[in-house]
Design a protein around this motif. Structure first.
Motif, PDB file in Angstrom:
ATOM      1  N   GLY A   1       0.761  -1.241   0.000  1.00 25.52           N
ATOM      2  CA  GLY A   1       0.000   0.000   0.000  1.00 25.52           C
ATOM      3  C   GLY A   1       0.790   1.287   0.000  1.00 25.52           C
ATOM      4  N   TRP A   2       2.068   1.220  -0.332  1.00 27.96           N
ATOM      5  CA  TRP A   2       2.914   2.419  -0.357  1.00 27.96           C
ATOM      6  C   TRP A   2       2.896   3.045  -1.751  1.00 27.96           C
ATOM      7  CZ3 TRP A   2       7.553   3.341  -3.136  1.00 27.96           C
ATOM      8  CH2 TRP A   2       8.261   4.499  -2.761  1.00 27.96           C
ATOM      9  N   PHE A   3       2.534   4.333  -1.832  1.00 24.07           N
ATOM     10  CA  PHE A   3       2.496   5.033  -3.125  1.00 24.07           C
ATOM     11  C   PHE A   3       2.972   6.474  -2.950  1.00 24.07           C
ATOM     12  CE2 PHE A   3      -0.852   1.797  -3.214  1.00 24.07           C
ATOM     13  CZ  PHE A   3      -0.472   1.064  -4.329  1.00 24.07           C
ATOM     14  N   ASP A   4       4.087   6.675  -2.313  1.00 18.69           N
ATOM     15  CA  ASP A   4       4.579   8.032  -2.041  1.00 18.69           C
ATOM     16  C   ASP A   4       5.385   8.598  -3.204  1.00 18.69           C
ATOM     17  OD1 ASP A   4       3.358   7.872   0.386  1.00 18.69           O
ATOM     18  OD2 ASP A   4       5.182   7.548   1.545  1.00 18.69           O
ATOM     19  N   PHE A   5       4.852   8.504  -4.420  1.00 16.87           N
ATOM     20  CA  PHE A   5       5.519   9.057  -5.600  1.00 16.87           C
ATOM     21  C   PHE A   5       4.457   9.455  -6.615  1.00 16.87           C
ATOM     22  CE2 PHE A   5       5.375   4.459  -5.727  1.00 16.87           C
ATOM     23  CZ  PHE A   5       4.888   4.152  -6.980  1.00 16.87           C
ATOM     24  N   ASP A   6       4.814  10.407  -7.475  1.00 15.85           N
ATOM     25  CA  ASP A   6       3.877  10.929  -8.474  1.00 15.85           C
ATOM     26  C   ASP A   6       4.049  10.289  -9.845  1.00 15.85           C
ATOM     27  OD1 ASP A   6       2.787  13.041  -6.717  1.00 15.85           O
ATOM     28  OD2 ASP A   6       4.780  13.910  -6.882  1.00 15.85           O
ATOM     29  N   VAL A   7       5.282   9.867 -10.150  1.00 16.79           N
ATOM     30  CA  VAL A   7       5.598   9.291 -11.456  1.00 16.79           C
ATOM     31  C   VAL A   7       6.489   8.072 -11.259  1.00 16.79           C
ATOM     32  CG1 VAL A   7       6.725   9.664 -13.700  1.00 16.79           C
ATOM     33  CG2 VAL A   7       5.467  11.537 -12.613  1.00 16.79           C
ATOM     34  N   ALA A   8       6.197   7.001 -11.990  1.00 15.55           N
ATOM     35  CA  ALA A   8       7.041   5.800 -11.955  1.00 15.55           C
ATOM     36  C   ALA A   8       7.697   5.610 -13.311  1.00 15.55           C
ATOM     37  CB  ALA A   8       6.218   4.574 -11.597  1.00 15.55           C
ATOM     38  N   ILE A   9       8.992   5.371 -13.283  1.00 12.79           N
ATOM     39  CA  ILE A   9       9.792   5.118 -14.487  1.00 12.79           C
ATOM     40  C   ILE A   9      10.420   3.740 -14.329  1.00 12.79           C
ATOM     41  CG2 ILE A   9      11.847   5.879 -15.789  1.00 12.79           C
ATOM     42  CD1 ILE A   9      11.226   8.736 -14.663  1.00 12.79           C
ATOM     43  N   ALA A  10      10.559   3.016 -15.424  1.00  8.83           N
ATOM     44  CA  ALA A  10      11.164   1.681 -15.340  1.00  8.83           C
ATOM     45  C   ALA A  10      12.082   1.440 -16.526  1.00  8.83           C
ATOM     46  CB  ALA A  10      10.085   0.600 -15.301  1.00  8.83           C
ATOM     47  N   THR A  11      13.167   0.723 -16.297  1.00 11.51           N
ATOM     48  CA  THR A  11      14.000   0.263 -17.409  1.00 11.51           C
ATOM     49  C   THR A  11      13.322  -0.968 -18.014  1.00 11.51           C
ATOM     50  OG1 THR A  11      15.336  -0.932 -15.768  1.00 11.51           O
ATOM     51  CG2 THR A  11      16.186   1.178 -16.551  1.00 11.51           C
ATOM     52  N   PRO A  12      13.488  -1.174 -19.331  1.00 15.41           N
ATOM     53  CA  PRO A  12      12.767  -2.266 -20.008  1.00 15.41           C
ATOM     54  C   PRO A  12      12.970  -3.633 -19.373  1.00 15.41           C
ATOM     55  CG  PRO A  12      13.743  -0.789 -21.615  1.00 15.41           C
ATOM     56  CD  PRO A  12      14.264  -0.351 -20.279  1.00 15.41           C
ATOM     57  N   ASP A  13      14.174  -3.901 -18.852  1.00 15.10           N
ATOM     58  CA  ASP A  13      14.439  -5.209 -18.268  1.00 15.10           C
ATOM     59  C   ASP A  13      13.648  -5.477 -16.993  1.00 15.10           C
ATOM     60  OD1 ASP A  13      16.319  -3.100 -17.321  1.00 15.10           O
ATOM     61  OD2 ASP A  13      16.942  -4.662 -15.933  1.00 15.10           O
ATOM     62  N   MET A  14      13.066  -4.427 -16.409  1.00  9.70           N
ATOM     63  CA  MET A  14      12.304  -4.587 -15.171  1.00  9.70           C
ATOM     64  C   MET A  14      10.819  -4.791 -15.425  1.00  9.70           C
ATOM     65  SD  MET A  14      14.579  -4.498 -12.865  1.00  9.70           S
ATOM     66  CE  MET A  14      13.422  -4.580 -11.509  1.00  9.70           C
ATOM     67  N   MET A  15      10.350  -4.627 -16.664  1.00 11.68           N
ATOM     68  CA  MET A  15       8.919  -4.592 -16.901  1.00 11.68           C
ATOM     69  C   MET A  15       8.211  -5.926 -16.665  1.00 11.68           C
ATOM     70  SD  MET A  15       7.799  -1.646 -17.209  1.00 11.68           S
ATOM     71  CE  MET A  15       6.126  -2.037 -17.711  1.00 11.68           C
ATOM     72  N   SER A  16       8.921  -7.033 -16.789  1.00 17.72           N
ATOM     73  CA  SER A  16       8.270  -8.317 -16.509  1.00 17.72           C
ATOM     74  C   SER A  16       7.848  -8.401 -15.053  1.00 17.72           C
ATOM     75  CB  SER A  16       9.199  -9.489 -16.856  1.00 17.72           C
ATOM     76  OG  SER A  16      10.391  -9.424 -16.081  1.00 17.72           O
ATOM     77  N   GLU A  17       8.621  -7.771 -14.168  1.00 23.77           N
ATOM     78  CA  GLU A  17       8.278  -7.754 -12.746  1.00 23.77           C
ATOM     79  C   GLU A  17       7.338  -6.598 -12.413  1.00 23.77           C
ATOM     80  OE1 GLU A  17       9.033 -10.086 -10.486  1.00 23.77           O
ATOM     81  OE2 GLU A  17       9.847 -11.165 -12.208  1.00 23.77           O
ATOM     82  N   VAL A  18       7.594  -5.445 -13.012  1.00 21.73           N
ATOM     83  CA  VAL A  18       6.729  -4.284 -12.758  1.00 21.73           C
ATOM     84  C   VAL A  18       5.308  -4.577 -13.236  1.00 21.73           C
ATOM     85  CG1 VAL A  18       6.307  -1.849 -13.309  1.00 21.73           C
ATOM     86  CG2 VAL A  18       8.631  -2.634 -12.850  1.00 21.73           C
TER      87      VAL A  18
END
Length: 229
Positions: free
Chosen positions: A106-123
Motif C-alpha cells: 500500500g505504499w504510493f509516495d511518488f507521483d511518477v514511476a519510471i522503469a528500465t525495459p528489463d524490469m517490466m516483466s516484474e513491474v
C-alpha cells in the motif's frame, strides 16, 4: 451539488455563453475571490475523438515550459547497477524488490514511476496496484526507458503525461495561481499544441470541441481555441 458563497459570487463574473481570449480567461480567474492557498490552474479539453477505437487514442507527454509549481516525486524501477545513476539524476526512490513489496503493502509516495525495459516483466505484476492510480510505466508515455538520467530530469522539470479518458476529455494542471499570467498562457499553449500534434489521423471533423480553464474550486472559463493555438 451545493456550492459555497465564494463559488457562487465568482460564477457571476463568468459569461457561460462566451468564449474568452486566453489572456482574458486567465485574468478573469486571477480576479476571482481566491482561496486561502495557492490554487492549481486546471486545463480541460474535450476532443473530437472516439476513444473506443484503437487508432483514436490520444496519449503522450508534454514539457510545460514553466512546470506546474509542484515538486514531482519520482520512483525508478531498475536493477542494482543503475540505482545510483537514478538517484544522481534526481529520482526520489530507485530499486526493485524492496519497492515491489512496499507497493503491494500500500505504499504510493511518488507521483511518477519510471522503469528500465528489463524490469517490466516484474513491474507488470504490479499492474493492479499501479494502474488504477495512473502510475504504471508505459513506453508510449516515455516512462519505460533505458535513458534514466534524461527521463528523470525532464520529469522533475515539468514533463507531464496526458491521456484522453473514455469520453475524449483531457484534464491537466498547468500551474499555480501565483504564476505570472504569461507563464500560465505559455503552459496552456504548449499543452494545446502538443494535443494538436497528437491528433489521430482518423479523427475527422472538429478536433477541439471545447477548452476550459479553472482553478481549484472555481467555476470554469471557456477559452476561444483560436487564441490558444
Amino acid at each position: 451539488m451545493k456550492h459555497g458563497k465564494k463559488y457562487v459570487d465568482n460564477r457571476k463574473q463568468v459569461d457561460a455563453e462566451k468564449e474568452y481570449q486566453l489572456t482574458e480567461a486567465i485574468d478573469l480567474l486571477k480576479n476571482m475571490e481566491g482561496m486561502k492557498f495557492d490554487t492549481t490552474v486546471e486545463y480541460a479539453a474535450r476532443l473530437g475523438i472516439n476513444p473506443t477505437k484503437a487508432d483514436q487514442q490520444v496519449r503522450g507527454t508534454v514539457m510545460l515550459p514553466h512546470g506546474i509549481g509542484k515538486e514531482v516525486s519520482v520512483m525508478v524501477f531498475t536493477g542494482a547497477d543503475r540505482v545510483q545513476d537514478a538517484l544522481d539524476a534526481g529520482a526520489d526512490y530507485a530499486g526493485s524488490d524492496e519497492y515491489f513489496k512496499k507497493i503491494q503493502d500500500g505504499w504510493f509516495d511518488f507521483d511518477v514511476a519510471i522503469a528500465t525495459p528489463d524490469m517490466m516483466s516484474e513491474v507488470g505484476k504490479l499492474g493492479r496496484f499501479l494502474g488504477p492510480r495512473g502510475l504504471m510505466p508505459n513506453p508510449k508515455a516515455g516512462t519505460v526507458t533505458n535513458d534514466i538520467e534524461k527521463t528523470v530530469k525532464e520529469t522533475k522539470t515539468g514533463k507531464l503525461e496526458y491521456r484522453a479518458d473514455k469520453y475524449g476529455n483531457i484534464h491537466m494542471p498547468i500551474g499555480r495561481m501565483s504564476f505570472d499570467s504569461e507563464k500560465l498562457a505559455d503552459n496552456a499553449r504548449a499543452l494545446t499544441r502538443e494535443l494538436l500534434r497528437a491528433r489521430p489521423a482518423s479523427a475527422k471533423g472538429r478536433y477541439f470541441i471545447s477548452i476550459h480553464l479553472s482553478s481549484t474550486m472555481s467555476p470554469s472559463v471557456k477559452v476561444d481555441r483560436t487564441s490558444i493555438i
